[in-house]
Scaffold this motif. Structure first.
Motif, short mmCIF file in Angstrom:
data_model
loop_
_atom_site.label_atom_id
_atom_site.label_comp_id
_atom_site.label_asym_id
_atom_site.label_seq_id
_atom_site.Cartn_x
_atom_site.Cartn_y
_atom_site.Cartn_z
N THR A 97 0.83 -1.20 0.00
CA THR A 97 0.00 0.00 0.00
C THR A 97 0.87 1.25 0.00
OG1 THR A 97 -0.14 0.22 2.42
CG2 THR A 97 -1.74 -1.24 1.35
N HIS A 98 0.21 2.39 -0.25
CA HIS A 98 0.87 3.69 -0.23
C HIS A 98 0.19 4.59 0.79
CE1 HIS A 98 2.76 3.49 -4.55
NE2 HIS A 98 2.95 2.38 -3.87
N SER A 99 -0.11 4.05 1.95
CA SER A 99 -0.82 4.82 2.97
C SER A 99 0.01 6.01 3.43
CB SER A 99 -1.19 3.91 4.15
OG SER A 99 -0.04 3.27 4.67
N VAL A 155 6.46 -6.97 8.11
CA VAL A 155 6.08 -5.65 7.61
C VAL A 155 7.33 -4.83 7.35
CG1 VAL A 155 3.81 -5.57 8.72
CG2 VAL A 155 5.84 -4.86 10.00
N MET A 156 7.24 -3.94 6.37
CA MET A 156 8.39 -3.08 6.07
C MET A 156 7.92 -1.83 5.34
SD MET A 156 10.06 -5.13 2.84
CE MET A 156 9.55 -6.73 3.46
N LEU A 157 8.75 -0.80 5.46
CA LEU A 157 8.60 0.40 4.64
C LEU A 157 9.52 0.23 3.44
CD1 LEU A 157 8.78 3.15 7.41
CD2 LEU A 157 6.76 1.93 6.57
N MET A 158 9.22 0.96 2.36
CA MET A 158 10.05 0.93 1.16
C MET A 158 10.50 2.36 0.90
SD MET A 158 7.47 -1.49 -0.98
CE MET A 158 8.55 -1.74 -2.38
N CYS A 163 4.71 0.86 1.64
CA CYS A 163 4.97 -0.20 2.61
C CYS A 163 4.43 -1.53 2.11
CB CYS A 163 4.39 0.15 3.97
SG CYS A 163 2.59 0.35 3.99
N VAL A 164 4.90 -2.60 2.75
CA VAL A 164 4.51 -3.96 2.38
C VAL A 164 4.26 -4.78 3.64
CG1 VAL A 164 5.24 -6.10 1.26
CG2 VAL A 164 5.87 -3.93 0.26
#
Length: 223
Positions: A97-99, A155-158, A163-164
């Motif tokens: 997602t791009h929250s 979970v991770m940020l990119m 994030c994923v």
């Protein structure tokens, strides 16, 4: 082929649009069928509100399109999804997602610490949501960037991206984890603002590993 799995992935994609975790055709979702090893994934450049089950695409682990009934192409970030399944064979679903708040910290290249205990549900072995190094969307570099953080957490940020979240059961649970990322990011943001930029207290890894369902709760009438 895999009609129920297609419906599950499609419904989560639409839910993400409705709930604001993905806007303007951003983000993508997938789920892996344990029997065939095939991956059902969302298409690229398609308004989620107009998605129907036949729009979902089936791929194998080598990025071969097995089925695309309506002629759509899979998301350009398919390589990232496939790499997650290869890196974590236990994973059955991926939500990208791009929250808003999560992406703020992704832009800052700043991990989110365990400011609330609930992060224990996200299998964050280092008591944080890590950040994957930048990789251009749609490239092998992006796929490779998630290998290390995927071994650290679900979970991770990119960096500079979004994030994923991954889950070993289904796409609903992967999406729930993506929702938790956004909630934790928002809490962390407000804690930083309220504290004048001072880092709030965060739990150490050993504390997060101690949780267990309370033994004091009993079921005397259970058969």
């Amino acid at each position: 082929m895999l009609e129920q799995l297609k419906a599950d992935v499609m419904n989560i994609a639409k839910r993400a649009q409705r709930e604001g975790l993905c806007k303007h055709k951003s983000g993508n979702f997938s789920a892996r069928d344990p029997e065939t090893g095939y991956v059902v994934i969302t298409p690229t450049s398609k308004d989620r509100e107009l998605l129907v089950v036949p729009d979902m695409i089936v791929m194998d682990m080598e990025a071969n399109v097995i089925e695309n009934q309506t002629g759509l192409r899979p998301t350009s970030e398919s390589l990232m999804h496939l790499q997650l399944y290869k890196t974590r064979p236990d994973v059955k679903a991926v939500a990208h997602t791009h929250s808003m708040y999560a992406t703020v910290f992704a832009v800052l290249n700043k991990p989110i610490p365990a400011v609330v205990y609930e992060i224990a549900n996200l299998n964050c072995s280092q008591a944080r949501i890590p950040v994957a190094k930048y990789g251009r969307p749609g490239t092998p570099a992006l796929a490779e960037s998630i290998i290390k953080p995927a071994k650290e957490a679900d979970v991770m940020l990119m960096q500079g991206h979004g994030c994923v979240a991954v889950d070993e059961t289904n796409i609903d649970e992967a999406y729930l984890k993506a929702c938790y990322i956004e909630e934790l990011a928002e809490l962390y943001y407000h804690a930083l603002v309220a504290g004048g930029g001072k880092e709030p207290y965060s739990f150490p890894p050993e504390e997060l590993q101690k949780w267990a369902y309370p033994q004091e709760i009993k079921f005397p009438n259970a058969k």
